[in-house]
Design an enzyme around this catalytic site. Structure first.
Site, short mmCIF file in Angstrom:
data_model
loop_
_atom_site.label_atom_id
_atom_site.label_comp_id
_atom_site.label_asym_id
_atom_site.label_seq_id
_atom_site.Cartn_x
_atom_site.Cartn_y
_atom_site.Cartn_z
CG HIS A 111 16.75 38.01 11.04
ND1 HIS A 111 17.96 38.19 10.39
CD2 HIS A 111 17.05 37.35 12.19
CE1 HIS A 111 18.93 37.66 11.11
NE2 HIS A 111 18.41 37.15 12.22
CG ASP A 168 13.16 34.82 6.99
OD1 ASP A 168 13.35 33.61 7.20
OD2 ASP A 168 13.73 35.71 7.65
CD GLN A 170 13.06 32.10 14.20
OE1 GLN A 170 12.64 31.21 14.95
NE2 GLN A 170 14.33 32.46 14.19
CE LYS A 228 17.48 30.96 12.24
NZ LYS A 228 17.90 31.41 13.57
CB CYS A 250 19.27 39.90 13.70
SG CYS A 250 20.88 39.26 14.21
#
Length: 407
Positions: free
Chosen positions: A119, A196, A199, A222, A362
């Site tokens: 991202h 990261d 997700q 999220k 993104c």
């Protein structure tokens, strides 16, 4: 609440009396009532500025905020709650590491390794850090399905690799990256790993001690928590050495005319008035996810993804990006429709009360690598239903006809 309770929509005020089919959880999830109530209860009963007032209400606000930190630490299996820094979101957490760690410890000739799947929030900070320090940005390539081979890792890593930034789950392809292999390889040569987890955090158990990552970032919004609250996990040994990212407010121990000494971890990284209500709401979201249970969450999301995947494969003109195995998509299906711009696809689906994301997500370097400039993304949560997947497939199946094609 458990496997027998199939009507999860009723826990979400926005969805409860709506015919909306919400399939954009990778961008932001909906909030269950318990999260909304937790924020309201803070403002109604504990609203004071944490870590400032010595009066009873101020101490109650501080306690609620620090208890939320402890909940997050337990949730991701951090060794200590002081390794948890509250931020606004994943993006701010990653920038904190880039400015405070990378710009302080990297030097000319060092290499920053990022995967092509990142991202922009896990790419742009490292571009900045490379420009400021003279380090070089190197890309870890992947196959079209998102898999990363040993050969690709051999080509990307070098004796100069000092920092590796990688996503846990791609927000486009939905694939889980080989974090264990990356961490092992990085640590063998003294590099740190920044993960990261934006997700992955709402869809699978995440254990920072087991993964041995040095830093990890994720957002509350999220994972059914509030907007405006995020988390940076960092190993204590690194956070102790890093200078503050922002300055002012209660991140200090003392201030003179010429300088300052900073508060101990994690407060030296939390300048200004904190989002205490957001932290409390995030803790409520964590408790709710734990109450549902990972087994239920993963079982439902795999079934929903498989249903949408198999259905979309039968629609003429639809091409799904990434793996041909539905199990490797972690609740994310990104696709194109031949002859129809993704923005038109999203608009047509919106008219049918189906909310999906369209654009470059993104992740422009990844889409360019895959040979597309834009795509449609469906992202599910356990609160979705099989019937919604069937409706999605039926609506997608009508798009080319609505656009004037014969099929």
């Amino acid at each position: 609440m458990g496997k027998s309770d199939r009507d999860y929509r009723r826990f979400f005020p926005l969805l409860r009396d709506s015919d909306l089919i919400y399939l954009d959880h990778a961008a932001t999830s909906q909030r269950p009532e318990c999260v909304i109530e937790a924020e309201m209860e803070f403002y109604n009963g504990k609203n004071a500025n944490p870590m400032r007032g010595l009066y009873e209400l101020g101490m109650e606000a501080t306690q609620a905020y620090e208890e939320a930190r402890e909940t997050v630490a337990r949730f991701i299996h951090a060794a200590k709650s002081r390794e948890i820094v509250f931020t606004r979101n994943t993006t701010e957490a990653l920038n904190l590491v880039a400015y405070s760690y990378a710009c302080s410890f990297l030097k000319e000739g060092d290499e920053i390794l990022v995967s092509i799947m990142e991202h922009h929030s896990n790419l742009l900070p490292w571009q900045m850090a490379a420009q400021r320090t003279g380090a070089r940005l190197v890309f870890l390539e992947c196959a079209a399905d998102g898999s990363i081979s040993q050969e690709q890792m051999d080509q990307a890593f070098s004796p100069r690799t000092r920092l590796v930034a990688i996503t846990h789950v791609s927000n486009v392809l939905g694939c889980e990256t080989p974090v264990a292999q990356v961490v092992r390889r990085a640590h063998e040569q003294g590099a740190v790993v920044v993960l990261d987890a934006a997700q992955s955090i709402a869809h699978m158990p995440v254990d920072v001690k087991a993964m041995d990552v040095d830093f990890m970032a994720f957002s509350g919004h999220k994972m059914m928590g509030p907007m405006g609250i995020g988390v940076l996990y960092g190993k204590e040994k690194w956070l102790e050495q890093m200078p503050p990212f922002l300055r002012g407010g209660e991140m200090i121990r003392s201030v003179s005319r010429t300088g300052a000494t900073y508060a101990p971890l994690p407060h030296k990284f939390e300048a200004g008035t904190v989002n205490a209500a957001g932290a409390v709401g995030l803790a409520a979201a964590i408790r709710w996810l734990e109450e549902i249970g990972w087994e239920t969450i993963r079982e439902r999301e795999r079934a929903l993804t498989a249903r949408a995947f198999s259905g979309l494969l039968t629609v003429p003109g639809v091409k799904i990006l990434g793996s041909r195995n539905a199990k490797e998509h972690c609740g994310i299906l990104t696709f194109t429709v031949e002859g129809v711009h993704p923005h038109d696809v999203a608009s047509i689906l919106d008219a049918d009360h189906v909310a999906v994301r369209a654009g470059h997500h993104c992740a422009q370097p990844l889409l360019n690598y895959l040979g597309v400039s834009s795509a449609v993304r469906v992202s599910v949560a356990f609160s979705n239903t099989e019937e919604e997947m069937e409706q999605l497939v039926a609506c997608v199946g009508q798009i080319r006809r609505k656009m004037g094609y014969g099929d």
